[in-house]
Design an enzyme around this catalytic site. Structure first.
Site, PDB file in Angstrom:
ATOM      1  CG  HIS A 297      -0.531   0.169   2.495  1.00 43.06           C
ATOM      2  ND1 HIS A 297      -1.271   0.760   3.482  1.00 43.06           N
ATOM      3  CD2 HIS A 297       0.659  -0.176   3.058  1.00 43.06           C
ATOM      4  CE1 HIS A 297      -0.560   0.783   4.599  1.00 43.06           C
ATOM      5  NE2 HIS A 297       0.595   0.215   4.375  1.00 43.06           N
ATOM      6  CG  HIS A 298       3.703   2.462   2.612  1.00 41.98           C
ATOM      7  ND1 HIS A 298       2.909   3.472   3.091  1.00 41.98           N
ATOM      8  CD2 HIS A 298       3.979   1.663   3.677  1.00 41.98           C
ATOM      9  CE1 HIS A 298       2.712   3.285   4.396  1.00 41.98           C
ATOM     10  NE2 HIS A 298       3.334   2.198   4.768  1.00 41.98           N
ATOM     11  CB  ALA A 299       4.234   0.348  -3.998  1.00 42.29           C
TER      12      ALA A 299
ATOM     13  CG  ASN B  62       2.152   6.400   0.534  1.00 40.24           C
ATOM     14  OD1 ASN B  62       2.153   5.485   1.357  1.00 40.24           O
ATOM     15  ND2 ASN B  62       3.152   6.613  -0.303  1.00 40.24           N
TER      16      ASN B  62
END
Lengths: 709, 709
Positions: free
Chosen positions: A208-210, A253
């Site tokens: 989910h941060h990629a 993000n």
């Protein structure tokens, strides 16, 4: 007043026609036992045995797990890394798989990732996501940058690891990331295609941060975002809207960015934010980031301002925000971006979500989209905590009810409730369900002040200060003390009539008094006739008058009607300096001064005490800050002022003042003065609680004593 | 402000010890692909295959149904009763059983109540409750009074039926009632003993109106109460607390009474109440009946003030009240007193709960007490509606997720939201979960005004009126007009300076102006500095002054600080009569008068116009009542005043005024004047919306014209 209650059965004759039809179409036996037994005729009804019309219960829960995802790991460069491994540890998925086996949810004695795992769960084979799939979310540049690590040597890998934003690489990272991504795709597909009732993808690296252009936060490809795009593209008839609920303790993000302008995907993230201090710490994670253009309202960040939140905060967020919003969105499919780093025991997350709370949240989400749901692992770094949490989630998927919460009596943290109310208020522009909810009181004030209104409004603050003046003038002969040079309302400073003859003077510096009101829960309007102004400084003022002290009463407006960039704190500072330099210093009889500060305005006192050497006159300072920020004394004229301030000041805070949160046993530093925590809640109660302690402190400093001594 | 974001992996070194233990206890393969592949040593972990540790999913759902309960029926005394049968119809249970078969949830082609009903549900045989069981709740007298109907002749039965409170009897009633009661007991026992995962008792007659001493509302024995006592008595170790959730549209007075002082049973009822007009219509069903002595806080009535509520109101009640409270209660067992008369299509209930909403509510309740739940049929009189609703509930019990709500965008009725907030406020004394919830804003004001506070409070209303006077005096030279004989604050009536010379006079009669404020959602405190006073009458006042009319401004306080039995409406009436008789009549130049009324105070105008013949002077009356009650003109002096009032008055109501609810196309009657519905929401918006229409109406009545004409 007598009311007429209609007999229960009479009410229904309101609609006789309806009953008639019912009655003619199907007059079966047993209606009246006497007639039934006598005529004995019975219309035989046959209901053929049929396949149960239930789509969900008979199916298994899908499980995607593949040992090959454990090959992506951090290259050890020191013994230290061996004994204290990187938190995104390959064992994370293994431990989840193992606990499922230990509890009989799957059958795989050697834990090698068997194909047949029993009656409850169905193995969903992972596969590498294709380039085409990944490119639906990521750029070619990003894909290439990950691909190239598979052929790097150790040196290059370490360099690449060093230069990234919280990511690491080895030669298996690329393949691992593609497997992880493909695993989530397949876990989703299996549900959409009806092969399983729901699914859990126990995958790593997380996603989910990629972001579309960049890896980050242990994430290489945005697994959930890629799967979401994939489902929307391949099943346009059956899946038009997807809810992504991200309960990882970090803001997702990458996922947010992928759908920020997309109204087909509602992204809701619950995460620590803390003013941007918590990873990833960009403004994109803020609660007011609600999506843009077509996607406006389809992004929702529920951002904890503090750590140490747990079940009560998450349950509240779910019942107040997530579920109403999600139902209104009507998703066809739900993906949980399921980091378990908010779990009790996770030292990165530092929160307290219990396994059963994860169960309750999963149970609630199961009520959406006819149960079509996939749980995809994201973060979570305590191996025990993620295993227990994942087990609890998997049980719900299979059909078990959640366990009881360990402590359902616990009230949520105030900071969290305030944030939830902020989220409700900002999202209420986009969602009907929030129309009458908490946090919307006062809505009118913020939203609807139009030009035409201005002509018939006046500020409440002014009305209150005028009333104070009237009362003080009537009771004690107080007069207005005009201030030069500073633009504030003329009745900002009042004083007792013989101020020029007084030896001992108490200077009260306070905000506008509190109003206790019962607001209309629908409109947010206040009924003045049931509202009262609570002027807690009045007790101190009366005390000073009774002791024949001179009194100067400074009311610092918290806002000024005409000034946009007005700051109450700065104004308080300006007023106090001005008052000191131009007035108090020159009072002919003055010998002793004590300050009493209340609310934001108290910062004016602290400012003055640091900027002037007032020690020949000022004997003490007692302040009540409620939950307002503490102000440190900055000793501009003389270093010794700090010690003096600590010795001669009391600063009372509310029980719930932030300075005590997470710091139960730690005192604020000396520069804030002698800070004491009240046991009561609310400024007014604080002042009542510590009235005697405060006034005695002042008397001591004057070398006088109270009547009771 | 720049904040420093810590790298994600650095955060975890905060607690290295924890990690170390983790790492030493279980260093398994795959941690680092390079080391794993090179050393090749693998600690083989074996997890023996075990019985799944899940207690719930493998079990069936229990079903209690017995055709013999259909023998209790109303004796026909006319053809009318045959074509329009009594609503508590024997077919009710049959139709539910049938729809379960049609959907394959049970297998019983001839619907005779087979013993083996297939793989999903387990038949639970009904049996007659024993005397001993019934006497745990009911008196011997009551039991005897029901028993004796089994031996009555037709005459006696009809007489007994006639004399009861909405009950009927035939010779099978006693046995039927015992079967129904025993059926619920057995359905509960089967769950508690772990033979089924949950259960549904499709029984009749219903039970929740039957009080310990009396039958009523189609109910003979209090089935759920008897079962509850039975379970608490027989399984004291495993069931210490029972939640009874009663969603029948009628209040379950019998159940409530049985446990009103009992802290082992939390009784929550959601029902129509409507000020006591709806059956059973006793004060016991009111929202403020929260239980007594040990049972204080363990009774919760969520009472709809209006009919026509549906999914949105029920979901809100569940998420805001039922679920948080129930979780905090920690029941070991849940019984749903499941009337389906709130269902869409029920003509007695007149509400709109959809089958899927019943599913959602059941799903939520399933998250309590580890799923231990029994659903017992109560009322519900549309055969189609109860069948569909029961099917939806049964599917959830078996394990299906609920269907989507048909209209999740619908907002709840304001009256329902207000009631939910009232319930939250009153229950917040007993339950932690409500501490920071909606409806608690203003909590402080209501609860915590102590003696010691009084000395430092003053009413907001007075401060506001003083401010008005100051402004009007400054801008227009207004003065105070003293009132004889009536005790009201001295600045209640203001007037323009040359009132004795004016020919045309506008008399404004209004409540204290509105305050628009942002209340603190936690403490309920209002911040004066961000609050404004919105004085909407000011536009009308300025208009009158501009047109050189005389103006009398009457401010009627909504409460007086010192007077407990003060009524704003009565005061308004007294003031207006007094003003007319002692002042206006004697003004030397007066020729034309128009009234403008705002809020509650407007009733003073209507009162005056009916009690005096003012027609030579008064030309018109324009009022804005917002959502306050309409006041009819009672023509005491002359019958023709009614017609005159209708012709010469405008009464503007808010869009949401109760007079339009359920009466979309019906005008209020003539005696209320010409009542018009604004399109806007809120008094201030109403006055803005209709400013021109109102002032033009007055000008017409004066035979003058506005500038724009």
């Amino acid at each position: 007043m007598s009311v007429e209650v209609v007999k229960k059965e009479e009410m229904h004759t309101l609609d006789r026609k309806h009953k008639l039809e019912d009655s003619q179409s199907e007059l079966v036996d047993g209606h009246d036992s006497s007639s039934w037994q006598s005529n004995g005729k019975k219309k035989q009804v046959i209901v053929p045995i049929c396949t149960p019309k239930i789509h969900y219960t008979p199916l298994k829960t899908g499980l995607c797990y593949d040992v090959r995802m454990r090959y992506h790991a951090k290259i050890f460069t020191s013994y230290f890394e061996y004994i204290d491994p990187h938190p995104e540890d390959p064992r994370r998925i293994y431990r989840i798989y193992k606990i499922l086996a230990e509890n009989g949810l799957i059958k795989d004695p050697t834990l090698i990732g068997a194909d047949d795992i029993g009656d409850l769960m169905l193995k969903i084979p992972a596969r590498a996501a294709t380039d085409e799939e990944i490119l639906q979310v990521h750029s070619k540049e990003h894909l290439d940058s990950i691909e190239k690590v598979s052929k790097m040597n150790r040196e290059q890998l370490l360099k690449e690891t060093e230069s990234g934003d919280s990511v690491y690489f080895n030669n298996d990272s690329y393949f691992g990331a593609k497997l992880s991504c493909g695993g989530v795709i397949e876990a989703c597909k299996a549900v959409v295609e009806g092969r399983v009732k729901n699914s859990i993808a126990v995958v790593r690296p997380p996603g989910h941060h990629a972001e579309p252009e960049a890896a980050g936060g242990f994430c290489l490809f945005s697994n959930v975002a890629v799967a979401t795009q994939n489902i929307l593209k391949n099943y346009p008839e059956s899946v038009r809207r997807i809810l992504i609920l991200d309960w990882d303790i970090h803001h997702g993000n990458g996922t947010q960015k992928a759908f920020y302008e997309d109204d087909r995907v509602l992204y809701i993230s619950i995460h620590r934010y803390e003013g941007g201090k918590y990873y990833p710490g960009t403004i994109h994670g803020r609660y007011d980031q609600v999506g843009e253009s077509k996607g406006a309202g389809f992004n929702c960040n529920i951002t904890w301002p503090v750590a140490e939140v747990g079940d009560s905060e998450y349950m509240l967020a779910f019942e107040e925000v997530v579920m109403p919003m999600a139902r209104e969105f009507r998703p066809d499919f739900v993906i949980i971006s399921s980091g378990f780093d908010a779990a009790e025991g996770d030292t990165i997350g530092r929160c307290h979500v219990s396994p059963s709370c994860y169960g309750h949240m999963t149970h609630m989400l199961k009520s959406l989209a006819r149960g079509n749901m996939c749980v995809a692992l994201e973060g979570g770094y305590s191996l025990d905590a993620i295993a227990k949490s994942a087990l609890s989630v998997a049980k719900i998927l299979i059909g078990e009810p959640p366990d009881e919460l360990p402590d359902p009596k616990k009230t949520p943290k105030i900071e969290a409730v305030e944030m939830i109310n902020k989220v409700i208020r900002i999202q209420s522009k986009h969602w009907n369900c929030f129309k009458y909810k908490n946090g919307n009181a006062g809505y009118k004030f913020n939203e609807e002040i139009t030009e035409s209104l201005i002509s018939r409004t006046f500020p409440l603050q002014k009305a209150i200060r005028e009333e104070q003046l009237r009362q003080l003038a009537k009771n004690y002969g107080f007069i207005t003390l005009p201030l030069n040079e500073i633009e504030v309302p003329e009745d900002t400073i009042l004083c007792s009539p013989d101020i020029f003859q007084e030896k001992t003077i108490i200077i009260l510096v306070h905000d506008t008094p509190e109003i206790w009101a019962a607001g209309d829960t629908i409109t947010g309007l206040i009924d003045p006739s049931t509202s009262i102004i609570v002027d807690s400084t009045l007790d101190f003022l009366k005390w000073a008058v009774d002791r024949k002290y001179g009194v100067i009463d400074v009311n610092v407006p918290q806002s000024l009607y005409e000034q946009d960039n007005y700051s109450a704190m700065i104004t308080a500072q300006e007023i106090l300096l001005n008052l000191w330099d131009n007035f108090i210093k020159f009072l002919p009889s003055i010998a002793k001064v004590a300050f009493i500060g209340v609310g934001d305005a108290y910062s004016g006192i602290v400012h003055l005490l640091g900027h002037r050497d007032t020690r020949t006159l000022v004997k003490s300072s007692v302040s009540f800050v409620g939950r307002k920020p503490l102000k440190p004394l900055v000793p501009l004229v003389d270093e010794s002022l700090s010690d003096w301030y600590f010795k001669n000041s009391l600063v009372f805070t509310d029980k719930n003042h932030p300075c005590w949160v997470d710091n139960e046993n730690k005192k604020p530093r000396k520069k804030f003065g002698r800070v004491l925590r009240c046991e009561s809640d609310g400024l007014s109660s604080n002042m009542q609680e510590r009235f005697e302690e405060g006034t005695d402190f002042i008397l001591d400093s004057f070398e006088e004593w109270s009547d009771s001594d």
